[in-house]
Design an enzyme around this catalytic site. Structure first.
Site, PDB file in Angstrom:
ATOM      1  N   HIS A   1       4.702  10.666   2.435  1.00 41.31           N
ATOM      2  CA  HIS A   1       3.400  10.917   3.065  1.00 41.31           C
ATOM      3  C   HIS A   1       2.877  12.313   2.755  1.00 41.31           C
ATOM      4  O   HIS A   1       1.967  12.794   3.426  1.00 41.31           O
ATOM      5  CB  HIS A   1       3.448  10.697   4.587  1.00 41.31           C
ATOM      6  CG  HIS A   1       3.790   9.305   4.993  1.00 41.31           C
ATOM      7  ND1 HIS A   1       3.661   8.850   6.296  1.00 41.31           N
ATOM      8  CD2 HIS A   1       4.242   8.239   4.287  1.00 41.31           C
ATOM      9  CE1 HIS A   1       4.033   7.592   6.367  1.00 41.31           C
ATOM     10  NE2 HIS A   1       4.397   7.200   5.155  1.00 41.31           N
TER      11      HIS A   1
ATOM     12  N   ASP B   1       0.822  -1.208   0.000  1.00 41.62           N
ATOM     13  CA  ASP B   1       0.000   0.000   0.000  1.00 41.62           C
ATOM     14  C   ASP B   1       0.856   1.257   0.000  1.00 41.62           C
ATOM     15  O   ASP B   1       2.061   1.230   0.252  1.00 41.62           O
ATOM     16  CB  ASP B   1      -0.947   0.009   1.203  1.00 41.62           C
ATOM     17  CG  ASP B   1      -0.209  -0.003   2.534  1.00 41.62           C
ATOM     18  OD1 ASP B   1       0.854  -0.654   2.621  1.00 41.62           O
ATOM     19  OD2 ASP B   1      -0.687   0.628   3.500  1.00 41.62           O
TER      20      ASP B   1
ATOM     21  N   ASP C   1       7.452   5.347  -1.546  1.00 42.74           N
ATOM     22  CA  ASP C   1       7.318   4.666  -0.263  1.00 42.74           C
ATOM     23  C   ASP C   1       6.082   3.774  -0.345  1.00 42.74           C
ATOM     24  O   ASP C   1       4.974   4.250  -0.245  1.00 42.74           O
ATOM     25  CB  ASP C   1       7.174   5.696   0.860  1.00 42.74           C
ATOM     26  CG  ASP C   1       6.831   5.087   2.205  1.00 42.74           C
ATOM     27  OD1 ASP C   1       6.986   3.868   2.388  1.00 42.74           O
ATOM     28  OD2 ASP C   1       6.381   5.855   3.081  1.00 42.74           O
TER      29      ASP C   1
ATOM     30  N   GLU D   1       0.402  -1.651   5.392  1.00 43.71           N
ATOM     31  CA  GLU D   1       1.432  -1.229   6.341  1.00 43.71           C
ATOM     32  C   GLU D   1       1.180   0.190   6.827  1.00 43.71           C
ATOM     33  O   GLU D   1       1.316   0.489   8.015  1.00 43.71           O
ATOM     34  CB  GLU D   1       2.807  -1.323   5.657  1.00 43.71           C
ATOM     35  CG  GLU D   1       3.990  -1.046   6.584  1.00 43.71           C
ATOM     36  CD  GLU D   1       4.441   0.404   6.596  1.00 43.71           C
ATOM     37  OE1 GLU D   1       5.329   0.740   7.402  1.00 43.71           O
ATOM     38  OE2 GLU D   1       3.899   1.223   5.818  1.00 43.71           O
TER      39      GLU D   1
END
Length: 484
Positions: A456, A78, A115, A145
């Site tokens: 993120h 993910d 990521d 995760e």
């Protein structure tokens, strides 16, 4: 064909481009999982899935290397779903749009998913590139995760056969990670009381946006602005205006530093201009305080209509005080690992509903006692405010092992390849290695990866040259794995 096809090494970049084309935010990674399974089966590789959806792919050793220690390459399926406010993108339906900007690969208005998409692509590239020499090989791809390490929590003993695990989820070329922080979620629920809008009041919306955001662990030490905290601070400073809070919402992920926050307030009509002036003053204050970090910060005020009634003065003040008092950022630095954050907290998500507000914080710490102490502090704050605080989803840190044979091998291999000594680090972020140690206590583990900045957040980017260096290290390391 993606413009990434011009980059080296191949097929890593082509595989990453394909990963970008298949939506895979947390809880929506099944389409990517099915693609990977079909891809592996077409190549004649052994595939399995466990009860929580983790994927395991096995490839036999290169001829003559059958006696080497078996290795597992590990990544998660993910990605974090974050986008700019003016970007129209449905992460469950729309592909990520990667593009090359000089030395970097970025995405158009969204997180890139490097990521851990680059790590996943590298593991799959090893499987399909027969020029890579290796012993018995496994690739483990875990589920969800980013939203709680659910795949790692569900991993059972005796499924993996590897003696060594190479985690591909690190984000700095030239650094070898041999430990990470553990974490836990703290969810505060505060009851709210509403009443009719007072006569002579009008409703308006306060917005703070344009903050960088980013990884709530790896970037928590950078002093970036937290939109939830900054907006709560402004509201607290406006006591003289007797504002009535109607709504407060900010942040979207507990593990991303909030980039935007919004509040609807009711203000006496004759004080609207004063509120506007106060907001302009506050913007100047923040521009001074955060000048080096947050160059695109903006605050705005606009009149709006809403069907929601305002909170009572007591209820609104309690929520603002609670948000203002909640700790955030670096709490303590490590005494053992110099320059490493020991304990931190990210006030990640605030949502208000008709009769309650919910505040979600992610606590990280290298030591369990630090994590527990901070959770206790939030529970004490909750009790003072009349709120309930639920602590859940605790996951362990990865205790450093300075005698790790694979860590020594990576360091020596890196030094031989690049003529310099890599940094041995403990990362203040959650890696799944800590959870893997429970079902596989004797597995030797290390984490490596290319340079990724802004994970993120929509500023996420991966350095092209570092991907090539990472691939060179990974393939040389697989070739150098010793015999059993």
């Amino acid at each position: 064909m993606s413009e990434l096809s011009q980059l080296s090494p191949q097929p890593l970049w082509n595989i990453f481009a394909k990963i970008c084309s298949i939506p895979h935010p947390s809880y929506h990674e099944e389409a990517l999982a099915q693609h990977v399974l079909s891809w592996a089966k077409e190549k004649g590789l052994h595939t399995e899935r466990d009860q929580v959806g983790n994927i395991l792919i096995r490839k036999p050793a290169t001829p003559g290397m059958e006696n080497r220690k078996p290795v597992a390459l590990q990544a998660h399926l993910d990605m974090v779903a974050q986008k700019n406010n003016d970007t129209v993108h449905d992460f469950t339906r729309d592909p990520i749009q990667p593009w090359i900007d000089g030395e970097w690969v970025k995405a158009r208005g969204t997180t890139l998913g490097a990521d851990n998409g680059i790590g996943m692509a590298s593991a799959l590239a090893v499987l399909c590139d027969d020029s890579v020499q290796h012993g018995p090989l496994e690739v483990l791809l875990t589920m969800t995760e980013e939203a709680g390490m659910e795949g790692a929590f569900g991993l059972k003993p005796h499924w993996l056969e590897a003696d060594i695990l190479i985690n591909t989820d690190s984000e700095e070329e030239g650094e070898i990670y041999m430990g990470c922080a553990g974490g836990v979620d703290a969810i505060t629920t505060l009851p709210l009381t509403r009443e009719a809008l007072p006569a002579g009041f009008q409703t308006c919306k306060l917005t703070i946006k344009g903050l960088k955001g980013g990884h709530s662990g790896a970037e928590i030490h950078l002093g970036l602005g937290n939109a939830n905290k900054l907006l709560a601070r402004f509201l607290k400073e406006q006591a003289a205006l007797a504002l009535r809070l109607v709504d407060f919402n900010g942040g979207t992920l507990r593990n991303a530093i909030p980039r935007e926050a919004f509040a609807i307030v009711a203000v006496a009509a004759d004080k609207f201009d004063t509120l506007k002036a106060q907001l302009a003053r506050y913007q100047a204050v923040l521009e001074n305080e955060l000048a080096a970090k947050e160059k695109n910060l903006t605050l705005s005020l606009e009149a709006v209509e809403t069907q929601l009634q305002p909170l009572t003065a007591k209820s609104g003040n309690t929520l603002v005080n609670l948000l203002n008092a909640t700790p955030n950022g670096v709490i303590r630095n490590s005494d053992v690992m110099k320059g490493v954050v020991e304990t931190s907290l990210n006030l990640g998500i605030v949502t208000t509903h008709e009769s309650k507000a919910e505040i979600i914080c992610l606590i990280r710490s290298l030591i369990d006692s630090g994590k527990d102490a901070l959770a206790g502090a939030l529970q004490s704050l909750g009790e003072l405010a009349g709120a309930q605080v639920e602590v859940k989803g605790s996951y362990p840190g990865w205790q450093p092992d300075d005698k790790s044979p694979v860590m020594k091998l990576v360091r020596e291999t890196y030094s031989t390849l690049f003529g310099k000594t890599p940094n041995i680090q403990v990362i203040h972020a959650g890696l799944e290695c800590g959870l893997f140690k429970k079902p596989y206590p004797n597995m030797d583990m290390v984490s490596i990866g290319p340079t990724i900045t802004g994970p993120h957040s929509p500023d996420e980017q991966v350095n092209i040259e570092s991907v090539g260096q990472y691939w060179t290290l990974l393939t040389a390391l697989l070739k150098a794995i010793p015999a059993k």
